[in-house]
Design a protein around this motif. Structure first.
Motif, PDB file in Angstrom:
ATOM      1  N   LEU A  89       4.147 -28.033 -15.618  1.00 52.55           N
ATOM      2  CA  LEU A  89       4.090 -27.454 -14.268  1.00 52.55           C
ATOM      3  C   LEU A  89       5.288 -26.569 -13.928  1.00 52.55           C
ATOM      4  CD1 LEU A  89       2.776 -30.633 -12.409  1.00 52.55           C
ATOM      5  CD2 LEU A  89       1.488 -28.537 -12.874  1.00 52.55           C
ATOM      6  N   GLY A  90       6.440 -26.810 -14.555  1.00 53.68           N
ATOM      7  CA  GLY A  90       7.599 -25.946 -14.323  1.00 53.68           C
ATOM      8  C   GLY A  90       8.296 -26.182 -12.998  1.00 53.68           C
ATOM      9  N   ILE A  91       8.115 -27.362 -12.412  1.00 53.31           N
ATOM     10  CA  ILE A  91       8.837 -27.684 -11.182  1.00 53.31           C
ATOM     11  C   ILE A  91      10.302 -27.961 -11.509  1.00 53.31           C
ATOM     12  CG2 ILE A  91       9.054 -29.433  -9.360  1.00 53.31           C
ATOM     13  CD1 ILE A  91       5.887 -29.690  -9.640  1.00 53.31           C
ATOM     14  N   PHE A  92      10.525 -28.762 -12.551  1.00 52.01           N
ATOM     15  CA  PHE A  92      11.871 -28.988 -13.085  1.00 52.01           C
ATOM     16  C   PHE A  92      12.083 -28.054 -14.263  1.00 52.01           C
ATOM     17  CE2 PHE A  92      10.688 -33.485 -11.727  1.00 52.01           C
ATOM     18  CZ  PHE A  92      11.336 -33.389 -10.498  1.00 52.01           C
ATOM     19  N   GLU A  93      13.321 -27.614 -14.453  1.00 52.02           N
ATOM     20  CA  GLU A  93      13.629 -26.669 -15.530  1.00 52.02           C
ATOM     21  C   GLU A  93      13.727 -27.350 -16.896  1.00 52.02           C
ATOM     22  OE1 GLU A  93      17.224 -24.961 -14.092  1.00 52.02           O
ATOM     23  OE2 GLU A  93      16.230 -24.042 -12.362  1.00 52.02           O
ATOM     24  N   GLU A  94      13.942 -28.657 -16.910  1.00 51.11           N
ATOM     25  CA  GLU A  94      14.201 -29.355 -18.162  1.00 51.11           C
ATOM     26  C   GLU A  94      12.991 -29.326 -19.099  1.00 51.11           C
ATOM     27  OE1 GLU A  94      17.370 -29.962 -15.718  1.00 51.11           O
ATOM     28  OE2 GLU A  94      15.316 -30.406 -15.164  1.00 51.11           O
ATOM     29  N   LYS A  95      13.310 -29.385 -20.388  1.00 52.82           N
ATOM     30  CA  LYS A  95      12.269 -29.467 -21.419  1.00 52.82           C
ATOM     31  C   LYS A  95      12.153 -30.916 -21.879  1.00 52.82           C
ATOM     32  CE  LYS A  95      12.311 -24.812 -23.321  1.00 52.82           C
ATOM     33  NZ  LYS A  95      13.058 -24.119 -22.280  1.00 52.82           N
ATOM     34  N   VAL A  96      10.940 -31.294 -22.279  1.00 54.83           N
ATOM     35  CA  VAL A  96      10.662 -32.656 -22.740  1.00 54.83           C
ATOM     36  C   VAL A  96      10.619 -32.648 -24.270  1.00 54.83           C
ATOM     37  CG1 VAL A  96       8.958 -34.522 -22.726  1.00 54.83           C
ATOM     38  CG2 VAL A  96       9.420 -33.225 -20.623  1.00 54.83           C
ATOM     39  N   ARG A  97      11.433 -33.514 -24.866  1.00 59.29           N
ATOM     40  CA  ARG A  97      11.563 -33.559 -26.322  1.00 59.29           C
ATOM     41  C   ARG A  97      11.143 -34.927 -26.855  1.00 59.29           C
ATOM     42  NH1 ARG A  97      14.362 -28.975 -26.568  1.00 59.29           N
ATOM     43  NH2 ARG A  97      16.036 -28.577 -25.084  1.00 59.29           N
ATOM     44  N   LYS A  98      10.844 -34.969 -28.145  1.00 52.62           N
ATOM     45  CA  LYS A  98      10.469 -36.239 -28.773  1.00 52.62           C
ATOM     46  C   LYS A  98      11.724 -36.950 -29.272  1.00 52.62           C
ATOM     47  CE  LYS A  98       7.371 -38.413 -32.012  1.00 52.62           C
ATOM     48  NZ  LYS A  98       6.202 -38.285 -32.870  1.00 52.62           N
ATOM     49  N   PHE A  99      11.769 -38.272 -29.070  1.00 55.37           N
ATOM     50  CA  PHE A  99      12.868 -39.047 -29.639  1.00 55.37           C
ATOM     51  C   PHE A  99      12.865 -38.890 -31.155  1.00 55.37           C
ATOM     52  CE2 PHE A  99      12.646 -41.877 -25.774  1.00 55.37           C
ATOM     53  CZ  PHE A  99      13.955 -41.646 -25.356  1.00 55.37           C
ATOM     54  N   SER A 100      14.054 -38.739 -31.729  1.00 58.62           N
ATOM     55  CA  SER A 100      14.166 -38.541 -33.175  1.00 58.62           C
ATOM     56  C   SER A 100      13.955 -39.841 -33.948  1.00 58.62           C
ATOM     57  CB  SER A 100      15.555 -37.981 -33.512  1.00 58.62           C
ATOM     58  OG  SER A 100      16.550 -38.953 -33.201  1.00 58.62           O
ATOM     59  N   GLY A 101      14.276 -40.973 -33.310  1.00 59.65           N
ATOM     60  CA  GLY A 101      14.169 -42.244 -34.017  1.00 59.65           C
ATOM     61  C   GLY A 101      15.297 -42.465 -35.008  1.00 59.65           C
ATOM     62  N   GLU A 102      16.320 -41.601 -34.943  1.00 57.78           N
ATOM     63  CA  GLU A 102      17.459 -41.753 -35.860  1.00 57.78           C
ATOM     64  C   GLU A 102      18.173 -43.070 -35.606  1.00 57.78           C
ATOM     65  OE1 GLU A 102      20.047 -38.383 -35.675  1.00 57.78           O
ATOM     66  OE2 GLU A 102      18.439 -36.986 -36.214  1.00 57.78           O
ATOM     67  N   GLY A 103      18.783 -43.591 -36.666  1.00 61.45           N
ATOM     68  CA  GLY A 103      19.521 -44.845 -36.540  1.00 61.45           C
ATOM     69  C   GLY A 103      18.606 -46.046 -36.420  1.00 61.45           C
ATOM     70  N   GLY A 104      17.342 -45.862 -36.792  1.00 65.40           N
ATOM     71  CA  GLY A 104      16.412 -46.992 -36.778  1.00 65.40           C
ATOM     72  C   GLY A 104      15.869 -47.356 -35.412  1.00 65.40           C
ATOM     73  N   LEU A 105      16.128 -46.508 -34.399  1.00 61.90           N
ATOM     74  CA  LEU A 105      15.590 -46.808 -33.067  1.00 61.90           C
ATOM     75  C   LEU A 105      14.075 -46.683 -33.081  1.00 61.90           C
ATOM     76  CD1 LEU A 105      18.027 -44.960 -30.642  1.00 61.90           C
ATOM     77  CD2 LEU A 105      17.754 -47.422 -30.892  1.00 61.90           C
ATOM     78  N   LYS A 106      13.411 -47.647 -32.468  1.00 57.40           N
ATOM     79  CA  LYS A 106      11.955 -47.613 -32.423  1.00 57.40           C
ATOM     80  C   LYS A 106      11.485 -46.567 -31.423  1.00 57.40           C
ATOM     81  CE  LYS A 106      11.123 -52.337 -33.897  1.00 57.40           C
ATOM     82  NZ  LYS A 106      10.663 -53.678 -33.520  1.00 57.40           N
ATOM     83  N   VAL A 107      10.481 -45.831 -31.819  1.00 59.85           N
ATOM     84  CA  VAL A 107       9.846 -44.840 -30.944  1.00 59.85           C
ATOM     85  C   VAL A 107       8.368 -45.211 -30.864  1.00 59.85           C
ATOM     86  CG1 VAL A 107       9.326 -42.390 -30.623  1.00 59.85           C
ATOM     87  CG2 VAL A 107      11.509 -43.076 -31.650  1.00 59.85           C
ATOM     88  N   PRO A 108       7.823 -45.393 -29.663  1.00 64.71           N
ATOM     89  CA  PRO A 108       8.446 -45.166 -28.361  1.00 64.71           C
ATOM     90  C   PRO A 108       9.458 -46.253 -27.981  1.00 64.71           C
ATOM     91  CG  PRO A 108       6.243 -46.085 -28.076  1.00 64.71           C
ATOM     92  CD  PRO A 108       6.405 -45.800 -29.550  1.00 64.71           C
ATOM     93  N   GLN A 109      10.304 -45.886 -26.997  1.00 65.79           N
ATOM     94  CA  GLN A 109      11.163 -46.887 -26.382  1.00 65.79           C
ATOM     95  C   GLN A 109      10.271 -47.744 -25.468  1.00 65.79           C
ATOM     96  OE1 GLN A 109      15.048 -47.417 -23.459  1.00 65.79           O
ATOM     97  NE2 GLN A 109      13.997 -45.462 -23.353  1.00 65.79           N
ATOM     98  N   ILE A 110      10.259 -49.036 -25.708  1.00 65.84           N
ATOM     99  CA  ILE A 110       9.484 -49.948 -24.856  1.00 65.84           C
ATOM    100  C   ILE A 110      10.404 -51.076 -24.428  1.00 65.84           C
ATOM    101  CG2 ILE A 110       7.512 -51.516 -24.697  1.00 65.84           C
ATOM    102  CD1 ILE A 110       6.142 -49.877 -26.876  1.00 65.84           C
TER     103      ILE A 110
END
Length: 196
Positions: free
Chosen positions: A95-116
């Motif tokens: 929608l472009g209301i906020f300027e920020e872009k949405v990115r995918k978590f890299s999962g680096e360091g063994g972090l589980k994606v998605p964050q739950i």
């Protein structure tokens, strides 16, 4: 006060309704433009996938309706992400209301994606967080995140630091689920309802 929850093909509407009931509020669930525009407060929930959600909104003209709303709007989870400019999830223009872009978590360091699960929110900078302690724990379920920027009003760390809340004009967004975030979430919902 008339509270409206925008109906579209995304989950978690029922849990938002229950959370509002717990604080003594009722809401109308609708995709009717006239009802959305006439509401005192609008909640834009979301659990789902960005490109199909945006397609649904565009097909019904709800993208223009949401952008044109002048009263306070609260985007939750995918709702907040759809209010950003762009999502890496299936290369989606949002929608472009906020300027920020949405990115995918890299999962680096063994972090589980998605964050739950529970994570804390900090650097709180908005009346939305009145009475909410810095580093309060809220409930997250997401594989994508909004980058930090000038519209960031709360941060959270999960591998990278991201925007757990955004604000621009009458638009607010939270990446976490206030309806599932116990006392902190309840207070945030009350604060949103009390916004002028």
């Amino acid at each position: 006060m008339k509270l409206v929850i925008i109906k579209y093909n995304a989950g978690n509407i029922q849990s938002v309704l229950y959370a509002l009931e717990r604080i003594g509020r009722e809401a109308v669930v609708t995709d009717d433009a006239a009802q959305i525009v006439a509401a005192d407060k609008v909640i834009f929930p979301g659990v789902g996938e960005a490109s199909t959600a945006m397609e649904y909104l565009r097909e019904r003209g709800l993208d223009a309706v949401i952008k044109g709303v002048r009263q306070p709007v609260l985007g939750i989870c995918l709702g907040m992400q759809l209010m950003c400019s762009y999502s890496e999830e299936n290369d989606t223009t949002c929608l472009g209301i906020f300027e920020e872009k949405v990115r995918k978590f890299s999962g680096e360091g063994g972090l589980k994606v998605p964050q739950i699960g529970w994570n804390n929110i900090y650097d709180l900078r908005s009346p939305l967080f009145e009475g909410v302690a810095d580093k309060s724990y809220c409930y997250f379920v997401h594989g994508y995140y909004a980058a930090l920027g000038e519209q960031t009003i709360a941060r959270t760390g999960y591998g990278e630091t991201f925007s757990s809340a955004l604000h621009r004009d009458n638009f607010y967004g939270v990446q976490f689920h206030p309806e599932k975030s116990a006392q902190a979430g309840e207070r945030i919902l009350r604060n949103f309802i009390d916004l002028i």
